[in-house]
Design a protein around this motif. Structure first.
Motif, PDB file in Angstrom:
ATOM      1  N   ARG A 151      -4.572  -5.118  -1.476  1.00  0.00           N
ATOM      2  CA  ARG A 151      -4.676  -3.697  -1.812  1.00  0.00           C
ATOM      3  C   ARG A 151      -4.080  -2.844  -0.702  1.00  0.00           C
ATOM      4  N   ALA A 152      -4.380  -3.179   0.533  1.00  0.00           N
ATOM      5  CA  ALA A 152      -3.816  -2.419   1.651  1.00  0.00           C
ATOM      6  C   ALA A 152      -2.291  -2.536   1.673  1.00  0.00           C
ATOM      7  N   ASP A 153      -1.777  -3.752   1.424  1.00  0.00           N
ATOM      8  CA  ASP A 153      -0.330  -3.954   1.422  1.00  0.00           C
ATOM      9  C   ASP A 153       0.342  -3.189   0.284  1.00  0.00           C
ATOM     10  N   GLU A 155      -0.789  -0.588  -1.360  1.00  0.00           N
ATOM     11  CA  GLU A 155      -0.864   0.855  -1.090  1.00  0.00           C
ATOM     12  C   GLU A 155       0.230   1.273  -0.116  1.00  0.00           C
ATOM     13  N   ARG A 156       0.472   0.442   0.886  1.00  0.00           N
ATOM     14  CA  ARG A 156       1.527   0.755   1.860  1.00  0.00           C
ATOM     15  C   ARG A 156       2.907   0.727   1.204  1.00  0.00           C
ATOM     16  N   ARG A 159      -8.628  -7.603  -0.739  1.00  0.00           N
ATOM     17  CA  ARG A 159      -8.663  -6.441   0.161  1.00  0.00           C
ATOM     18  C   ARG A 159      -7.345  -6.296   0.925  1.00  0.00           C
TER      19      ARG A 159
END
Length: 317
Positions: free
Chosen positions: A101-103, A105-106, A98
């Motif tokens: 994925r956030a990293d 996407e950024r 999780r």
């Protein structure tokens, strides 16, 4: 006992100085390009096996296994065993954590996701997604760049959700064979859905893609048996009009994705018989090792649809 238990619980998470606590953006530039490209693809592809990772980016299976294990050590991927009643033997797969994925996407969208980007719908179970990825693997192996035949665009399930909203195929394939092109909306059927669910799928496809047959778009159900295919065609006959619905038996399609037989319920057809004349031949055929080239990423996520002119009336502006 109580003290021992408390210590055991406290040791479950990564220590602040462990590899698993490293942010993806902190080590991104130190990663090999093939690792970066695979992580970016997983934003749309969701899950990957070592075998598929080898085919997409790494070549030898041992190299893929070693790189995936290292990405697990970094805390970017998690490995897990996935199986079901239909696939009891199961497979070992990998997905972004999780936090990763956030990293990632950024890193992909430093200024935030594009305006109007739809919220992600709940994903299908990993077993189902991997069965769909098997189709991608088969098309990659069958690619013939020298003759311009094969798959040149592929959008996985998550990417299809960005394209069509509530109507979400398991994958979208852009296939070119014999100078003709087909936008193939794939449904990987494992035999678990009841008839009313299948009927609703066919109904929604024919409601959204309401143009007459022959425009280079088809819905392709990849099924486990000819009997299941007959059931789908029986439903299709009760819901006439709109986009053609064709079926192929999975074993045959996996063995020969470009030459496999597709049934429309009345006759056997090949891909080129369902497809339309190609508007252009400039798109590159995807083959093993495609993710070594960063430009190939655009052909493997929601951007892939832009290469299919037949879909342009149905895509978000």
């Amino acid at each position: 006992m109580g003290t021992t238990g408390g210590r055991a619980q406290g040791g479950r998470g990564p220590k602040p100085d462990s590899l698993r606590s490293v942010r993806a953006d902190a080590v991104w530039t130190a990663l090999p390009a093939r690792d970066q490209h695979l992580l970016l693809w997983l934003l749309a592809g969701d899950v990957v096996t070592a075998q598929l990772a080898a085919l997409l980016a790494y070549g030898p299976l041992r190299v893929a296994q070693r790189r995936l294990a290292r990405l697990v050590e970094y805390g970017m991927l998690r490995g897990f065993w996935t199986a079901s009643a239909q696939r009891p033997r199961g497979r070992y797969a990998y997905a972004l954590t999780r936090a990763a994925r956030a990293d990632v996407e950024r890193l992909q969208w430093p200024e935030g996701a594009p305006r109007g980007r739809a919220a992600d719908l709940p994903a299908s179970p990993p077993v189902h997604q991997l069965a769909t990825h098997d189709l991608l693997a088969a098309f990659l192996r069958a690619g013939r760049p020298e003759t311009g035949e094969g798959v040149f665009a592929w959008a996985p399930e998550r990417a299809c959700g960005q394209l069509f909203g509530f109507l979400r195929p398991d994958a979208l394939a852009g296939v070119r064979v014999g100078g003709r092109t087909l936008a193939l909306l794939l449904e990987r059927d494992l035999g678990t859905e009841r008839g009313e669910v299948l009927a609703d799928k066919v109904r929604r496809y024919r409601m959204v893609f309401s143009q007459a047959p022959g425009d280079g778009i088809a819905v392709g159900f990849v099924v486990e048996s000819a009997r299941r295919a007959q059931s789908i065609h029986a439903l299709g006959r009760r819901l006439p009009g709109g986009v053609p619905v064709v079926t192929a038996v999975a074993d045959q399609l996996l063995a020969d994705p470009l030459g496999a037989a597709w049934s429309d319920g009345q006759s056997i057809r090949r891909i080129e018989e369902v497809a339309a004349p190609a508007a252009s031949s400039g798109e590159r055929i995807l083959v093993p090792g495609c993710l070594l080239d960063a430009d190939a990423l655009a052909a493997l996520d929601d951007r892939a649809a832009s290469a299919l002119s037949a879909l342009s009336p149905y895509l978000p502006g």
